[in-house]
Every structure is written in structure tokens, then in C-alpha cells.
Design a protein around this motif. Structure first.
Motif, PDB file in Angstrom:
ATOM      1  N   LEU A 176       0.819  -1.210   0.000  1.00  0.00           N
ATOM      2  CA  LEU A 176       0.000   0.000   0.000  1.00  0.00           C
ATOM      3  C   LEU A 176       0.852   1.260   0.000  1.00  0.00           C
ATOM      4  CD1 LEU A 176      -2.959  -0.918   2.365  1.00  0.00           C
ATOM      5  CD2 LEU A 176      -2.975  -0.690  -0.115  1.00  0.00           C
ATOM      6  N   ASP A 177       2.019   1.221   0.639  1.00  0.00           N
ATOM      7  CA  ASP A 177       2.920   2.370   0.597  1.00  0.00           C
ATOM      8  C   ASP A 177       3.388   2.642  -0.826  1.00  0.00           C
ATOM      9  OD1 ASP A 177       2.725   2.710   3.302  1.00  0.00           O
ATOM     10  OD2 ASP A 177       4.575   1.607   3.756  1.00  0.00           O
ATOM     11  N   GLU A 178       3.573   1.596  -1.609  1.00  0.00           N
ATOM     12  CA  GLU A 178       3.998   1.770  -2.993  1.00  0.00           C
ATOM     13  C   GLU A 178       2.918   2.446  -3.831  1.00  0.00           C
ATOM     14  OE1 GLU A 178       6.940   1.193  -4.558  1.00  0.00           O
ATOM     15  OE2 GLU A 178       7.727   0.824  -2.558  1.00  0.00           O
ATOM     16  N   PHE A 179       1.647   2.209  -3.516  1.00  0.00           N
ATOM     17  CA  PHE A 179       0.572   2.812  -4.283  1.00  0.00           C
ATOM     18  C   PHE A 179       0.224   4.214  -3.814  1.00  0.00           C
ATOM     19  CE2 PHE A 179      -0.350  -1.635  -5.387  1.00  0.00           C
ATOM     20  CZ  PHE A 179      -0.366  -1.484  -6.759  1.00  0.00           C
ATOM     21  N   PHE A 180       0.476   4.546  -2.560  1.00  0.00           N
ATOM     22  CA  PHE A 180       0.083   5.842  -2.017  1.00  0.00           C
ATOM     23  C   PHE A 180       1.238   6.809  -1.827  1.00  0.00           C
ATOM     24  CE2 PHE A 180      -3.420   3.092  -0.481  1.00  0.00           C
ATOM     25  CZ  PHE A 180      -4.441   3.736  -1.154  1.00  0.00           C
ATOM     26  N   ARG A 181       2.419   6.471  -2.230  1.00  0.00           N
ATOM     27  CA  ARG A 181       3.568   7.363  -2.080  1.00  0.00           C
ATOM     28  C   ARG A 181       3.648   8.315  -3.270  1.00  0.00           C
ATOM     29  NH1 ARG A 181       6.897   5.939  -5.907  1.00  0.00           N
ATOM     30  NH2 ARG A 181       7.151   3.783  -6.485  1.00  0.00           N
ATOM     31  N   PRO A 182       4.349   9.425  -3.123  1.00  0.00           N
ATOM     32  CA  PRO A 182       4.541  10.322  -4.271  1.00  0.00           C
ATOM     33  C   PRO A 182       5.415   9.632  -5.321  1.00  0.00           C
ATOM     34  CG  PRO A 182       5.096  11.434  -2.220  1.00  0.00           C
ATOM     35  CD  PRO A 182       4.860   9.998  -1.891  1.00  0.00           C
ATOM     36  N   PRO A 183       5.308  10.057  -6.565  1.00  0.00           N
ATOM     37  CA  PRO A 183       6.091   9.409  -7.616  1.00  0.00           C
ATOM     38  C   PRO A 183       7.564   9.734  -7.513  1.00  0.00           C
ATOM     39  CG  PRO A 183       4.967  11.311  -8.495  1.00  0.00           C
ATOM     40  CD  PRO A 183       4.474  11.128  -7.088  1.00  0.00           C
ATOM     41  N   ARG A 184       8.370   8.838  -8.046  1.00  0.00           N
ATOM     42  CA  ARG A 184       9.810   9.040  -8.102  1.00  0.00           C
ATOM     43  C   ARG A 184      10.234   8.947  -9.568  1.00  0.00           C
ATOM     44  NH1 ARG A 184      11.408   4.411  -3.979  1.00  0.00           N
ATOM     45  NH2 ARG A 184       9.912   3.413  -5.341  1.00  0.00           N
ATOM     46  N   PRO A 185      10.368  10.090 -10.263  1.00  0.00           N
ATOM     47  CA  PRO A 185      10.763  10.020 -11.676  1.00  0.00           C
ATOM     48  C   PRO A 185      12.205   9.548 -11.809  1.00  0.00           C
ATOM     49  CG  PRO A 185      10.595  12.301 -10.950  1.00  0.00           C
ATOM     50  CD  PRO A 185      10.135  11.433  -9.811  1.00  0.00           C
ATOM     51  N   THR A 186      12.375   8.350 -12.271  1.00  0.00           N
ATOM     52  CA  THR A 186      13.701   7.764 -12.412  1.00  0.00           C
ATOM     53  C   THR A 186      13.882   7.265 -13.840  1.00  0.00           C
ATOM     54  OG1 THR A 186      12.879   5.586 -11.767  1.00  0.00           O
ATOM     55  CG2 THR A 186      13.718   6.996 -10.003  1.00  0.00           C
ATOM     56  N   ARG A 187      15.062   6.782 -14.122  1.00  0.00           N
ATOM     57  CA  ARG A 187      15.333   6.177 -15.423  1.00  0.00           C
ATOM     58  C   ARG A 187      14.492   4.916 -15.608  1.00  0.00           C
ATOM     59  NH1 ARG A 187      17.524   9.213 -19.223  1.00  0.00           N
ATOM     60  NH2 ARG A 187      19.422  10.200 -18.544  1.00  0.00           N
ATOM     61  N   ARG A 188      14.212   4.216 -14.516  1.00  0.00           N
ATOM     62  CA  ARG A 188      13.400   3.010 -14.597  1.00  0.00           C
ATOM     63  C   ARG A 188      11.999   3.335 -15.099  1.00  0.00           C
ATOM     64  NH1 ARG A 188      12.151  -0.224  -9.219  1.00  0.00           N
ATOM     65  NH2 ARG A 188      11.229   1.794  -8.818  1.00  0.00           N
ATOM     66  N   ALA A 189      11.425   4.447 -14.648  1.00  0.00           N
ATOM     67  CA  ALA A 189      10.101   4.860 -15.112  1.00  0.00           C
ATOM     68  C   ALA A 189      10.138   5.243 -16.589  1.00  0.00           C
ATOM     69  CB  ALA A 189       9.581   6.021 -14.276  1.00  0.00           C
ATOM     70  N   GLN A 190      11.182   5.922 -17.012  1.00  0.00           N
ATOM     71  CA  GLN A 190      11.313   6.278 -18.419  1.00  0.00           C
ATOM     72  C   GLN A 190      11.492   5.035 -19.281  1.00  0.00           C
ATOM     73  OE1 GLN A 190      14.644   8.924 -18.341  1.00  0.00           O
ATOM     74  NE2 GLN A 190      13.432  10.668 -17.624  1.00  0.00           N
ATOM     75  N   PHE A 191      12.300   4.111 -18.827  1.00  0.00           N
ATOM     76  CA  PHE A 191      12.527   2.864 -19.549  1.00  0.00           C
ATOM     77  C   PHE A 191      11.235   2.051 -19.635  1.00  0.00           C
ATOM     78  CE2 PHE A 191      13.777  -1.644 -19.591  1.00  0.00           C
ATOM     79  CZ  PHE A 191      14.480  -1.663 -20.787  1.00  0.00           C
ATOM     80  N   SER A 192      10.468   2.009 -18.552  1.00  0.00           N
ATOM     81  CA  SER A 192       9.198   1.284 -18.555  1.00  0.00           C
ATOM     82  C   SER A 192       8.206   1.923 -19.518  1.00  0.00           C
ATOM     83  CB  SER A 192       8.594   1.250 -17.153  1.00  0.00           C
ATOM     84  OG  SER A 192       9.412   0.537 -16.273  1.00  0.00           O
ATOM     85  N   ALA A 193       8.153   3.248 -19.548  1.00  0.00           N
ATOM     86  CA  ALA A 193       7.230   3.937 -20.454  1.00  0.00           C
ATOM     87  C   ALA A 193       7.571   3.632 -21.907  1.00  0.00           C
ATOM     88  CB  ALA A 193       7.263   5.441 -20.197  1.00  0.00           C
ATOM     89  N   VAL A 194       8.835   3.682 -22.247  1.00  0.00           N
ATOM     90  CA  VAL A 194       9.238   3.406 -23.627  1.00  0.00           C
ATOM     91  C   VAL A 194       9.000   1.950 -23.982  1.00  0.00           C
ATOM     92  CG1 VAL A 194      11.240   3.286 -25.161  1.00  0.00           C
ATOM     93  CG2 VAL A 194      10.898   5.296 -23.735  1.00  0.00           C
TER      94      VAL A 194
END
Length: 105
Positions: A18-36
Motif C-alpha cells: 500500500l505504501d507503494e501505491f500511495f507514495r509520491p512518484p519518483r521520476p527515475t530512469r526506470r520509469a522512463q525505460f518502462s514507459a518506452v
């Protein structure tokens, strides 16, 4: 003897699901890689059946879309819109699970 502080891997400091779903976002390279990555998978799952004589797989497309929203865009959104981010995360999880159910049935 000197007391040592809790290590970062202690049980008390580990984030829960639940902490993972309710925490603020962390813009990282992993998020960019996942989006692409999930964007390319989504496009491929929609384009390949259009050019070939195969049947479209809507379950795979929904799973790719859900993971794209959950792991990519939700982490790259503005942190001041926390309620919107939480809604995107839960909606994306529902989309991915719906796609998985469609794919398996």
C-alpha cells in the motif's frame, strides 16, 4: 557498546504494498525505460495483427496499457497531483488485471 541504527533492510523500514501505491512518484530512469518499453509493446501488439492475417489479442494490449500507466506514466506525473497519481495507479492495475483475465479465458 554503541547502539547501531536500524539497517535499511530492517522489517520496520521496508515499504508495504500500500505504501507503494500511495507514495509520491519518483521520476527515475526506470520509469522512463518502462514507459518506452511498454509503449513499444503496445504499438507492436496493435500493429502486427493489422498487417498480418492473425487475430488481434486485446488481452495483451490491455496488459501492456496497464503496465505502461502503472510503471511509466504514474511515476512521471507531477508530484503535487497525488490524488490523480493514486487514481491512475489503481486504474492501471485494474486495466492490467482485466487484460490478464481476458488473455487467460
Amino acid at each position: 557498546m554503541q547502539d547501531q541504527p536500524d539497517s535499511p533492510t530492517s522489517v520496520a523500514s521496508r515499504p508495504t504494498v500500500l505504501d507503494e501505491f500511495f507514495r509520491p512518484p519518483r521520476p527515475t530512469r526506470r520509469a522512463q525505460f518502462s514507459a518506452v518499453t511498454f509503449s513499444l509493446l503496445l504499438v507492436a501488439s496493435l500493429v502486427i495483427p493489422a498487417f498480418t492475417d492473425t487475430q488481434a489479442m486485446p488481452g495483451l494490449s490491455l496488459v501492456c496499457l496497464g503496465m505502461l500507466l502503472l510503471l511509466g506514466f504514474a511515476e512521471l506525473m507531477d508530484a503535487s497531483q497525488l490524488r490523480s497519481i493514486i487514481a491512475v495507479r489503481w486504474g492501471a492495475m485494474a486495466i492490467a488485471l482485466l487484460g490478464l483475465v481476458i488473455q487467460l479465458v
